[in-house]
Design an enzyme around this catalytic site. Sequence first.
Site, PDB file in Angstrom:
ATOM      1  N   HIS A 130      39.940  45.835  47.392  1.00  0.00           N
ATOM      2  CA  HIS A 130      40.634  44.815  46.600  1.00  0.00           C
ATOM      3  C   HIS A 130      40.376  45.026  45.110  1.00  0.00           C
ATOM      4  CE1 HIS A 130      41.856  40.632  45.456  1.00  0.00           C
ATOM      5  NE2 HIS A 130      40.886  40.800  44.566  1.00  0.00           N
ATOM      6  N   GLU A 131      39.124  45.292  44.738  1.00  0.00           N
ATOM      7  CA  GLU A 131      38.805  45.484  43.331  1.00  0.00           C
ATOM      8  C   GLU A 131      39.436  46.759  42.778  1.00  0.00           C
ATOM      9  OE1 GLU A 131      37.741  43.098  41.788  1.00  0.00           O
ATOM     10  OE2 GLU A 131      37.074  41.902  43.478  1.00  0.00           O
ATOM     11  N   HIS A 134      42.986  46.090  41.844  1.00  0.00           N
ATOM     12  CA  HIS A 134      43.130  45.513  40.504  1.00  0.00           C
ATOM     13  C   HIS A 134      43.167  46.607  39.443  1.00  0.00           C
ATOM     14  CE1 HIS A 134      43.178  41.233  40.996  1.00  0.00           C
ATOM     15  NE2 HIS A 134      42.023  41.177  41.641  1.00  0.00           N
ATOM     16  N   GLU A 203      46.236  38.258  42.181  1.00  0.00           N
ATOM     17  CA  GLU A 203      45.297  38.220  43.300  1.00  0.00           C
ATOM     18  C   GLU A 203      46.012  38.525  44.614  1.00  0.00           C
ATOM     19  OE1 GLU A 203      41.956  37.986  43.561  1.00  0.00           O
ATOM     20  OE2 GLU A 203      41.986  38.137  41.374  1.00  0.00           O
TER      21      GLU A 203
END
Length: 305
Positions: A130-131, A134, A203
């Site tokens: 997930h990071e 980003h 997100e």
Amino acid sequence: MSYARTALLLAGMTGLFLVIGYMLGGETGIMIAFIMALGMNAFSYWNSDKMILRMHGAREVDGQSAPELYQMVADLARRADMPMPRVYIMDNPQPNAFATGRNPENAAVAATTGLLEMLSHEEITGVMAHELAHVKNRDTLIMTITATIAGAISMLANFAFFFGGSNDEENPNPLGMVGTILIMIFAPMAAMVVQMLISRTREYEADRIGAEICGQPMWLASALNKLDKGASLIDNHRAENNPATAHMFIVNPLHTRKTDNLFSTHPNMDNRIAALKDMSPSQSAKRTSRSKLPQSNQPTKGPWG
């Protein structure tokens, strides 16, 4: 759709900035406020990663000091076809994580000790994916642009003390004193709302891309469920002292209501988990079976097969 919504929100914030600037100071007021806000945010853009990592007490680790985490991030970065980011650990009992850096070549990912202790290997993989999403999506750049415009709007609202009230040719203000007061109150609030909406949009997109990077949506869904519960029970004093950084974390580090309301920096957790479940192979198989189409028995593979 996510990128289109982000672009639309940015355009709306830019339009709000231009309208407020013209009402308060004409073209000159727009230029002065924007240049000052741009200068402040440019400094933050080039130095934000160092500032934020230091702010949250993050220490950099490598293949010797944290071999399992470091190798996990390296494997995921290869799968995502992106440069290897710097890896940090924060000595903090609250389970959480964030990414920072102005581009994929100058990026860093950070996880708390609470996250590393509470989550399984697979769940940590989902969080790190997930990071990295980003970073891959250049969300840091998007949020920096948003912060620049929001800062300019807040600065224009402060300028209302000096430019407001008058209604001459050099400083036109069609709404007069009432309009000036309304701008001072509602302009920064409107900018904050748009900024939060953009953050929440990013997100959802990071959840989707992160699930694709690690190959297992349910790893991230399971992690989010644990992180949401853990963050609600364990204080993050550094984040509480620096609430402006709350939107960077994978789950809200501040103790606020969990409803997906207008002023929330993060989407409702149930909505995020439901979206990830819809991506899982088991859910896809059920939908295929219901529609009487041929069902694939090939499972989705994780980063290590």
